[in-house]
Scaffold this active site. Structure first.
Site, mmCIF file in Angstrom:
data_model
loop_
_atom_site.group_PDB
_atom_site.id
_atom_site.type_symbol
_atom_site.label_atom_id
_atom_site.label_comp_id
_atom_site.label_asym_id
_atom_site.label_seq_id
_atom_site.Cartn_x
_atom_site.Cartn_y
_atom_site.Cartn_z
ATOM 1 N N ALA A 1 16.332 134.159 -9.209
ATOM 2 C CA ALA A 1 17.175 133.223 -9.959
ATOM 3 C C ALA A 1 16.807 131.775 -9.631
ATOM 4 O O ALA A 1 16.748 130.924 -10.525
ATOM 5 C CB ALA A 1 18.650 133.474 -9.649
ATOM 6 N N VAL B 1 22.643 139.246 -9.738
ATOM 7 C CA VAL B 1 21.413 138.554 -10.075
ATOM 8 C C VAL B 1 20.699 138.227 -8.767
ATOM 9 O O VAL B 1 21.301 137.655 -7.852
ATOM 10 C CB VAL B 1 21.744 137.247 -10.838
ATOM 11 C CG1 VAL B 1 20.486 136.461 -11.132
ATOM 12 C CG2 VAL B 1 22.511 137.559 -12.110
ATOM 13 N N CYS B 2 19.433 138.592 -8.660
ATOM 14 C CA CYS B 2 18.683 138.334 -7.431
ATOM 15 C C CYS B 2 18.555 136.828 -7.189
ATOM 16 O O CYS B 2 18.067 136.085 -8.045
ATOM 17 C CB CYS B 2 17.293 138.941 -7.514
ATOM 18 S SG CYS B 2 16.200 138.347 -6.207
ATOM 19 N N ILE B 3 18.919 136.402 -6.000
ATOM 20 C CA ILE B 3 18.942 134.960 -5.711
ATOM 21 C C ILE B 3 17.545 134.340 -5.715
ATOM 22 O O ILE B 3 17.342 133.263 -6.282
ATOM 23 C CB ILE B 3 19.692 134.672 -4.388
ATOM 24 C CG1 ILE B 3 19.819 133.162 -4.171
ATOM 25 C CG2 ILE B 3 19.001 135.311 -3.184
ATOM 26 C CD1 ILE B 3 20.848 132.771 -3.140
ATOM 27 N N PHE C 1 19.811 142.571 -11.659
ATOM 28 C CA PHE C 1 18.886 141.826 -12.516
ATOM 29 C C PHE C 1 17.817 141.177 -11.653
ATOM 30 O O PHE C 1 18.131 140.390 -10.738
ATOM 31 C CB PHE C 1 19.647 140.768 -13.327
ATOM 32 C CG PHE C 1 20.630 141.365 -14.296
ATOM 33 C CD1 PHE C 1 20.271 141.628 -15.606
ATOM 34 C CD2 PHE C 1 21.917 141.709 -13.892
ATOM 35 C CE1 PHE C 1 21.163 142.198 -16.507
ATOM 36 C CE2 PHE C 1 22.826 142.280 -14.774
ATOM 37 C CZ PHE C 1 22.448 142.531 -16.084
#
Lengths: 133, 132, 103
Positions: B82, B77-79, B39
């Site tokens: 995010a 989820v891409c940090i 994501f």
């Protein structure tokens, strides 16, 4: 299959109106550590990402355009820009910023190659993984 | 065959997450492996557990969480994306001093780096991108 | 190296289908999903012509659930365009060497 894959990042959107250009560039920078065969394609409105003299102070966002010029330091050396997309938008190669990398003889050479649409299609076809944002 | 799926948009505004979900489900039903669902961009917003859609509507986050649980999906989820958009796990919430209970990542999702996207591209036989 | 191209925006709104068709090569497949399915409706002029022009080399597909959601009957699509479900989408992705999303 060898461990190296051909990765193409396709950029078709102008910068700043959406985050895609910036976050695409962030993937390219992180991805460089994986030592894959990386190319970037700029076509349609994506050609505006490489236009020089982008001034973002007036819109209050950080100008990330200078980061493209650092791509050579990350061993990202192949930036293909579509000739027809430039022409359709009233742009020429002279409107683009300089992006260079050091060749084997330690000379700075341009990383940008202007290609026509037919060649761009061939470049796309030759990839293993195409990332578009 | 091993698939990787990339979701670039959040729930509800764009159909991207729904299409990606249906694609992933269909791939699993056909016996394919889903190596990872990644994501990115506003796609990280699929991972908040705080959405409360009307009961007669689909719950995009819950759909993903349930699919992950049933099929042991790796949903990343891409940090960086995010952090920009306020999707936090316990560790990130603590690290940024956001206070106890502010972690909002939903079950089945994990926060990690962009390298996970590249790695998915390398490891999977096919990578399919869903976005705007 | 064949490619599955996906297009998700209406050709009446954006240039992504035109751009996709201008870069797709013989042996590739083009799949219209989400709002792009409105371009598959027969009776349109410009878009139908563009799809027909691409078809000798490429196969053109449209996602059935997206057609239905937009009130377009499966038998009202441009001649030669095949209607697939999500499983068919997966098959197209699997049988081509890679996929490219024209976002």
């Amino acid at each position: 299959m060898s461990d190296t894959k051909r990765f193409l990042y396709v950029n078709r959107k102008a910068p700043h109106g959406t985050v895609y250009a910036l976050e695409s560039l962030e993937v390219v920078l992180i991805g460089a550590a994986f030592e894959q065969d990386v190319s970037l394609a700029f076509l349609d409105d994506g050609v505006f990402q490489l236009v020089k003299k982008q001034v973002t102070t007036g819109i209050g966002v950080k100008n990330f355009a200078p980061t493209y010029r650092a791509l050579g330091d990350y061993d990202v050396k192949k930036l293909y820009v579509e000739r027809e997309s430039l022409a359709e938008r009233g742009l020429t190669e002279d409107d683009l910023m300089e992006v260079t990398h050091e060749n084997d003889d330690e000379e700075d050479v341009s990383s940008i190659e202007i290609v026509d649409r037919a060649r761009m299609a061939q470049i796309m076809a030759a990839q293993d993984v195409v990332l578009s944002f | 065959m091993k698939f990787a799926v990339v979701v670039n948009e959040g729930p509800y505004t764009h159909q991207a997450s729904d299409t990606a979900y249906q694609f992933t489900k269909a791939a699993l039903e056909k016996g394919h492996e889903i190596y990872r669902v990644f994501f990115y961009h506003d796609g990280v917003n699929n991972a908040t557990r705080l959405t409360v859609p009307p009961q007669d509507e689909r719950n995009v986050q819950k759909n993903w969480s349930e699919l992950a649980e049933k099929n042991a999906l790796d949903m990343v989820v891409c940090i960086a994306a995010a952090q920009r958009r306020g999707i936090l796990d316990e560790g990130e919430a603590k690290r940024h001093g956001k206070g106890e209970g502010s972690a909002n990542i939903a079950p089945g999702f994990r926060i990690s780096g962009l390298g996970q996207l590249i790695e998915a591209g390398i490891q999977a036989d096919r990578l399919v991108v869903f976005g705007d | 190296m064949s490619t599955l191209h996906t297009v998700n925006k209406s050709p009446y709104e954006r240039g992504s289908l035109d751009s996709c068709l201008a870069h797709a090569l013989p042996g590739d497949a083009v799949l219209l999903i989400e709002d792009a399915v409105v371009g598959a409706r027969a009776g349109s002029t410009r878009v139908a012509e563009a799809l027909k022009a691409a078809m000798p080399g490429c196969t053109i597909h449209v996602l059935g659930p997206d057609l239905a959601a937009r009130g377009i009957p499966a038998d009202a699509v441009v001649e030669g365009v095949s209607v697939v479900d999500y499983g068919g989408f997966v098959d197209l992705a699997a049988t081509h060497d890679k996929s490219q999303a024209w976002l």
